[in-house]
Design a protein around this motif. Sequence first.
Motif, mmCIF file in Angstrom:
data_model
loop_
_atom_site.group_PDB
_atom_site.id
_atom_site.type_symbol
_atom_site.label_atom_id
_atom_site.label_comp_id
_atom_site.label_asym_id
_atom_site.label_seq_id
_atom_site.Cartn_x
_atom_site.Cartn_y
_atom_site.Cartn_z
ATOM 1 N N ARG A 617 0.832 -1.190 0.000
ATOM 2 C CA ARG A 617 0.000 0.000 0.000
ATOM 3 C C ARG A 617 0.869 1.243 0.000
ATOM 4 O O ARG A 617 1.818 1.356 0.777
ATOM 5 C CB ARG A 617 -0.901 0.016 1.247
ATOM 6 C CG ARG A 617 -1.818 1.231 1.242
ATOM 7 C CD ARG A 617 -2.648 1.308 2.485
ATOM 8 N NE ARG A 617 -1.842 1.690 3.632
ATOM 9 C CZ ARG A 617 -2.331 1.775 4.862
ATOM 10 N NH1 ARG A 617 -3.598 1.462 5.085
ATOM 11 N NH2 ARG A 617 -1.563 2.146 5.858
ATOM 12 N N ASP A 620 0.187 6.387 3.378
ATOM 13 C CA ASP A 620 -1.156 6.721 3.863
ATOM 14 C C ASP A 620 -1.221 7.887 4.850
ATOM 15 O O ASP A 620 -2.070 8.755 4.717
ATOM 16 C CB ASP A 620 -1.788 5.465 4.471
ATOM 17 C CG ASP A 620 -3.190 5.724 4.996
ATOM 18 O OD1 ASP A 620 -3.931 6.476 4.329
ATOM 19 O OD2 ASP A 620 -3.546 5.195 6.047
ATOM 20 N N ARG A 672 -4.320 13.018 3.759
ATOM 21 C CA ARG A 672 -3.667 11.707 3.912
ATOM 22 C C ARG A 672 -4.040 10.820 2.735
ATOM 23 O O ARG A 672 -4.883 11.178 1.921
ATOM 24 C CB ARG A 672 -4.082 11.056 5.235
ATOM 25 C CG ARG A 672 -5.566 10.762 5.331
ATOM 26 C CD ARG A 672 -5.950 10.033 6.622
ATOM 27 N NE ARG A 672 -5.493 8.657 6.644
ATOM 28 C CZ ARG A 672 -6.113 7.669 7.296
ATOM 29 N NH1 ARG A 672 -7.236 7.925 7.976
ATOM 30 N NH2 ARG A 672 -5.635 6.450 7.278
ATOM 31 N N GLN A 713 -7.389 5.295 0.996
ATOM 32 C CA GLN A 713 -8.284 6.459 1.171
ATOM 33 C C GLN A 713 -8.995 6.902 -0.108
ATOM 34 O O GLN A 713 -9.433 8.051 -0.209
ATOM 35 C CB GLN A 713 -7.519 7.654 1.764
ATOM 36 C CG GLN A 713 -7.006 7.428 3.177
ATOM 37 C CD GLN A 713 -8.117 7.323 4.194
ATOM 38 O OE1 GLN A 713 -9.156 7.973 4.073
ATOM 39 N NE2 GLN A 713 -7.932 6.474 5.189
ATOM 40 N N GLU A 751 -12.085 1.952 2.201
ATOM 41 C CA GLU A 751 -12.080 2.320 3.620
ATOM 42 C C GLU A 751 -12.782 3.650 3.848
ATOM 43 O O GLU A 751 -12.817 4.172 4.942
ATOM 44 C CB GLU A 751 -10.648 2.337 4.161
ATOM 45 C CG GLU A 751 -9.685 3.219 3.381
ATOM 46 C CD GLU A 751 -8.268 3.226 3.950
ATOM 47 O OE1 GLU A 751 -8.081 2.792 5.093
ATOM 48 O OE2 GLU A 751 -7.356 3.689 3.251
ATOM 49 N N ASP A 775 -10.653 2.247 9.155
ATOM 50 C CA ASP A 775 -11.176 3.552 8.723
ATOM 51 C C ASP A 775 -12.650 3.474 8.341
ATOM 52 O O ASP A 775 -13.406 4.411 8.568
ATOM 53 C CB ASP A 775 -10.349 4.085 7.549
ATOM 54 C CG ASP A 775 -9.079 4.766 8.037
ATOM 55 O OD1 ASP A 775 -9.183 5.608 8.952
ATOM 56 O OD2 ASP A 775 -7.993 4.435 7.525
ATOM 57 N N ARG A 785 -11.160 6.397 15.705
ATOM 58 C CA ARG A 785 -10.547 5.117 16.067
ATOM 59 C C ARG A 785 -9.448 5.256 17.098
ATOM 60 O O ARG A 785 -9.106 4.321 17.794
ATOM 61 C CB ARG A 785 -10.018 4.412 14.803
ATOM 62 C CG ARG A 785 -9.025 5.228 14.031
ATOM 63 C CD ARG A 785 -8.730 4.606 12.691
ATOM 64 N NE ARG A 785 -7.578 3.727 12.745
ATOM 65 C CZ ARG A 785 -6.898 3.325 11.668
ATOM 66 N NH1 ARG A 785 -7.288 3.730 10.456
ATOM 67 N NH2 ARG A 785 -5.874 2.536 11.772
#
Length: 878
Positions: A617, A620, A672, A713, A751, A775, A785
């Motif tokens: 990934r 982020d 982000r 995201q 997410e 998320d 969270r």
Amino acid sequence: TKPVYAFEEADSENRMLLGGKGAGLSEMTRLKLPVPPGFTITTEVCNKYYDNNRKLPKDVMPLVMKNIEKIEKKTGKQWNSTKNPLLVSVRSGAAISMPGMMDTILNLGLNEKTVGGLAKQTKNPRFAWDSYRRFIQLFGKVVFGVNDEKFDHVLESAKTKQKVKDDSQLSVESLKKIVSEYKKICESHTKRKFPDSPNEQLGLAIEAVFKSWMGERAIVYREKNNITKDIANGTAVNVVTMVFGNMGDDSATGVVFTRNGHNGKKEIEGEYLINAQGEDVVAGVRTGKNVSLLKKEMPKSYKELSNACSKLEKHFREPQDIEFTIEQGKFYLLQTRTAKMSAMALIKTSVDMVKEKLIDKNKALTRIPAQQLEALLHRTMDESKVKNHKQLAKGIAASPGAASGIAVFDVKKAIELGEAGKKIILIRKETKPEDVPAFFSSEGVLTSLGGKSSHAAIVSRGMGKPCIVGCSELKINYDNNTCAANGTTVKEGETITIDGSAGTVLIGEVPTVEPKVTKDFEQILSWAQKTKSLGIRANADTPEAAKLARQFGAQGIGLCRTERMFNASDRIGLFVDMIMAENIEERGKVLKKLGQLQKSDFIQILKAMEGYEVTIRLLDPPLHEFLPNPEELAEKIHKLEKKKATKELKEAKIILKRARELAEVNPMMGHRGVRVGITYPEIYEMQIRAVFEALVELTKKKVKAHPQIMIPQISSIAELNHIKKIYDKIKKEVETKNKMKLTINFGTMIEVVRAALTANELATTAEFFSFGTNDLTQGTFSFSREDVEGKFLPEYMEKELLERSPFQSIDVNGVGSLIKIGIANGRGIRKNMEVGICGEHGGDPSSIKFCHKAGLSYVSASPHRIPIAIVAAAQASI
Ligand code: PEP
Ligand code: MG
């Protein structure tokens, strides 16, 4: 259904109605095992008691008395008799066993008249008066809520007065005095006469047991163990003819497991005490003898015990936890239930029972609570380092695993310090059910009293925490919060290490090592691998984590968080330089160096996972996460100004300016994920290039690497397509340069709520999806969270507004619906599209069950939870 069932007439399958203990007693009665006559008042009556404003429904006591008459007939004893009095125990028992959480009363039916009868009948006045004393104490504590210590105080001063050490040495005269003092204690507490009528005693005791269902410790236990109403709704009450293990040296009482609860070996394991009542063993007040000695001391009874053990195992097809009593040579069974075993023992017994043809493989898999497997993956002490640490003491190994922490002797303090993030070893003489909250906040538990069946041992084992009990050489002093053994004293706050597998206590923090997977464990995992249909991948960001995950059985990496690589000490500086770069050329130079580092990381990770997919990934978190906190930096600047450290000052000021520029009020929903990739494309370019170049290198070396690139995201197809163009450009460049075709799947995380809702659009570009349920849960609930679990969530659970934290176990109705929508939308466009989950839920058994049903391709969990996930996935498909 009826409110009351005699053991022989109840339907022992119906645990919800009879509770575990009642069902066990009636099943043993049916199997013609020696159970003292008795009856069960159902859990339905418990619920009616609460519906009825905490009053027993009218029809209950008459039925109870009818059943007492039945017992009289069977035993030849009489209720309230001066010759041959019938005495009973009144015991709680819910559908799910909650060891020690609810109340029990023994010797009920004694009063000034019947105590004489008992004395005559047994020709043992000392025994009769001692039983009476015990009855008043328990009754006073349970029914009237009198503090135990008041009774203990009287008992202790009687012993001092008579100059004896043991309760059993007290004379009849002093016991009579104690009884009268005990009654006075109760009477001054309640302002009423102590009830003499056995009928009244019984009514009050039954109500007290029902009341204990809603007692604080029972409620906490149910909450912590996820015992919801659908699996245990109220407690039953069992009224059982008393049999006495304290009638002399031909009497005994004990608690055994039909197989070793610690390591699973096929041997009767447990403890007994000669001339004692059951509670003495369970409470751990006296340390029992190993049951193997019973073979010599009472061979006939041992034979009966061992026959009962194998009969019960064959019948229940589960190792049992049995309570027995021997009354003047006659053997009785008082309870049987499925043994709560350590994870290691569960595994071994599962494998053994399949070999013995007691159970099949599916049953072998389903009987292991997947969550408990984590205990097997606990760390052990690094043997090579043990010699550097002094051994303080040795006790009984009660729950496996090694843990270090500071010594804390007080329950409240352990909770406070534990919640504040300190690592605690809770040290107590013994533990009681009300101490359970402290177990949760401790790394491990150490007691000086008790045996393997004591409270501390059972609770720790259930929680998978290291525990040592019966460490009698350790002298604990609550007044100055110290413990000492073999000439060494440990004060509160000093670090010790306990090894719950060996029973040793060491001074200082002993380094620990990763656990190894045993042969039996491998067997279970291999059965589970063959049974499950869900794929299992790991969340791993380093080559070491990838290797470990693969050893544990992971089939690929579902989430490699590339930002974690930037946090390593040799790169964080470079990454900060990248953020601070004043122009694109400068940033380009730093990114080139970072790219090299990432490439070599990717190469190692892909190698470790050769043959499997590795989902990488792209960056982020928001960039400011890599810079110092502006407030702290401002403070530092203030100090530097005073010191006149000009060079450092100048640098700090520049960083502060940048940190302030980048700061956000709500970073979780801020700049982000893909938003960074869009505004700083050079970062994503560098990362994509590093993945492609890693693949080139590995392909040249004929390593079968399967990287996939995943974008975090994403909320719209426009964002995804924007990044896809960058991906296409780099792919082409690297392919042309190296003259080879490279395949790297391009996918997206789901997410963000909008991504789930528009997954059909995303699937036109994305080749795979992975649900980021951390998320997604945050967005679905609008719960931060980072914050909720320490803030309002506990109160939500207390008030039953939420059963569990949605961040631990998937919220099936809300987040689950979004997942289902996302899958349907995605696969509507791309049939058989690979869809996984990589949030924390990927390692949670009940979430895994959901994922299996929802048709996900795989779950991805942290390395230590891989075995849990494998077994949970197998269980979901059985
Ligand atoms: C998620 O959001 O579920 C996820 C896996 O990403 P992260 O936890 O890194 O935000
Ligand atoms: Mg996320």
